[in-house]
Design an enzyme around this catalytic site. Structure first.
Site, PDB file in Angstrom:
ATOM      1  N   TYR A 117      -6.626   5.770   4.712  1.00  0.00           N
ATOM      2  CA  TYR A 117      -6.773   4.755   3.665  1.00  0.00           C
ATOM      3  C   TYR A 117      -5.907   3.523   3.965  1.00  0.00           C
ATOM      4  CZ  TYR A 117      -5.691   2.077  -0.376  1.00  0.00           C
ATOM      5  OH  TYR A 117      -5.485   0.999  -1.186  1.00  0.00           O
ATOM      6  N   ASP A 122      -9.617   5.100  -1.553  1.00  0.00           N
ATOM      7  CA  ASP A 122      -8.576   5.747  -2.356  1.00  0.00           C
ATOM      8  C   ASP A 122      -9.247   6.462  -3.537  1.00  0.00           C
ATOM      9  OD1 ASP A 122      -9.352   3.749  -4.075  1.00  0.00           O
ATOM     10  OD2 ASP A 122      -7.340   2.947  -4.419  1.00  0.00           O
ATOM     11  N   GLU A 160       0.828  -1.213   0.000  1.00  0.00           N
ATOM     12  CA  GLU A 160       0.000   0.000   0.000  1.00  0.00           C
ATOM     13  C   GLU A 160       0.865   1.267   0.000  1.00  0.00           C
ATOM     14  OE1 GLU A 160      -2.998   0.217  -0.659  1.00  0.00           O
ATOM     15  OE2 GLU A 160      -3.632  -1.856  -0.418  1.00  0.00           O
TER      16      GLU A 160
END
Ligand code: SF4
Length: 359
Positions: A116, A134, A33
């Site tokens: 997020y 996102d 991520e």
């Protein structure tokens, strides 16, 4: 919500094959991520593979020196991401016995982890019903419900609340990823591929033909252009390099001595500025190359010059300055465009038959 099941079924049939897909190790999800922030999926795949060969588990990364961590990140840009990741991992090793915590508050308190990323880690690794919103998810939801917001943040907040209400208890991670995949493959920017969309029957903007009005366009940010001169100063096969400040843009990375110039600034002014910076008297020589490097709010235009030292002086204590042999270049993390200068310099000057290090 009625569209949850069709979306999950579509995801089961169509999910993207990604190296981190199916992963339940929170450390590995965390790394993927962070790498994916501001970087294309295709570009991340190779970096992720190399990273996992060298740092396969959280303790491996926690034990690695910062310089090596940055070297494995080199080329991905936005290096504060790598530093925060490394610091976060060390914090998990020191305070949580090496196990990424599973509470939202604890994960959010780690460096570099925003709303997020916390949602992605918690929902995918621990099946916690936490949204991960996102840009893809914003696009999908804003089209599904014809949503706008007073600001991007307000819109995101609104969407996070909606997603939280739709997350299926048994598959929250899959639902978050299904939304991301839908946004990346069908509900794409510009013209979405609504004909293939599993949630078309529930989509308000499709029904109204207003898909391209959502999400509302962002205001353009103003990019400032900065003109710079970089001096390639060589002495007995070694080059003068300096380390950037520990805070700010490209923090702590190495560069050839670089000064900002006023538009139209003459050579004497540049030589004087380089001299002040390096403690040497320097004469600018022929231009080696022009480089442009674009950050989110800044554009660097760099004229790179071969330069000669006319009067050697003491190296300044600040910024950290060193003579570095080109063979040592692969051990250093060069600041963005300076990596290209180093590559060019190393390639130009190596004697025949010498082994070239990979930068
Ligand atoms: S129908 Fe079209 S606009 Fe609506 S969610 Fe699907 S792809 Fe996006």
């Amino acid at each position: 919500m009625e569209f949850v099941q069709p979306l999950l079924e579509w995801y089961d049939r169509n999910k993207r094959e990604l190296p981190w897909r199916g992963e339940k190790d929170p450390y590995r999800i965390w790394v993927s991520e962070i790498m994916l922030q501001q970087t294309r999926v295709e570009a991340v795949k190779d970096y992720y593979g190399r990273w996992m060969s060298r740092f396969p588990s959280l303790p491996d990364l926690a034990a690695a020196p910062e310089e090596e961590v940055l070297r494995y990140w080199q080329g991905l840009g936005y290096y504060s991401r790598a530093r925060n990741l490394w610091q976060g991992v060390r914090e998990v090793a020191a305070s949580y016995g090496g196990k990424v915590p599973d509470s939202e508050a604890a994960v959010r308190a780690l460096p570099g982890i925003g709303e997020y990323t916390a949602g992605a880690i918690l929902s995918i690794a621990y099946d916690r019903p936490v949204p991960a919103v996102d840009g893809n998810v914003v696009r999908v939801y804003s089209r599904l419900f014809c949503l706008a917001g007073e600001s991007e943040t307000a819109l995101k907040r609104k969407i996070a609340a909606l997603v939280a209400g739709h997350l299926p208890q048994e598959r929250p991670g899959d639902y978050n990823q299904a939304l991301m995949d839908l946004g990346a493959t069908l509900c794409i920017p510009g013209k979405p591929r609504c004909d293939e969309c599993p949630v078309r029957d529930f989509c308000r903007s499709f029904a109204r033909g207003t898909q391209q009005e959502f999400p509302p366009k962002k205001k353009k940010s103003t990019v400032k252009t900065v003109e710079l001169v970089a001096a390639v100063i060589e002495r007995h096969g070694a080059f003068l390099l300096q380390r950037r400040p520990a805070q700010g843009l490209l923090a702590g990375m190495w560069e050839f001595p670089t000064v900002e110039i006023e538009t139209g600034g003459d050579a004497a002014a540049v030589e004087s500025a380089v001299g002040t910076r390096t403690g040497q008297q320097v004469r600018l020589g022929p231009k080696l190359m022009d480089l442009v490097h674009i950050f989110s709010h800044r554009r660097w235009e760099i004229a790179v010059h071969h330069s000669t030292m006319t009067v050697p002086g003491d190296l300044p204590p600040e910024p950290e300055t060193r003579w570095v042999n080109r063979k040592e270049f692969p051990q250093l993390v060069f600041a963005g465009p300076h990596r290209k200068i180093a590559k060019t310099v190393a390639a130009q000057e190596l004697p025949d038959g010498a082994v070239r290090g990979k930068l």
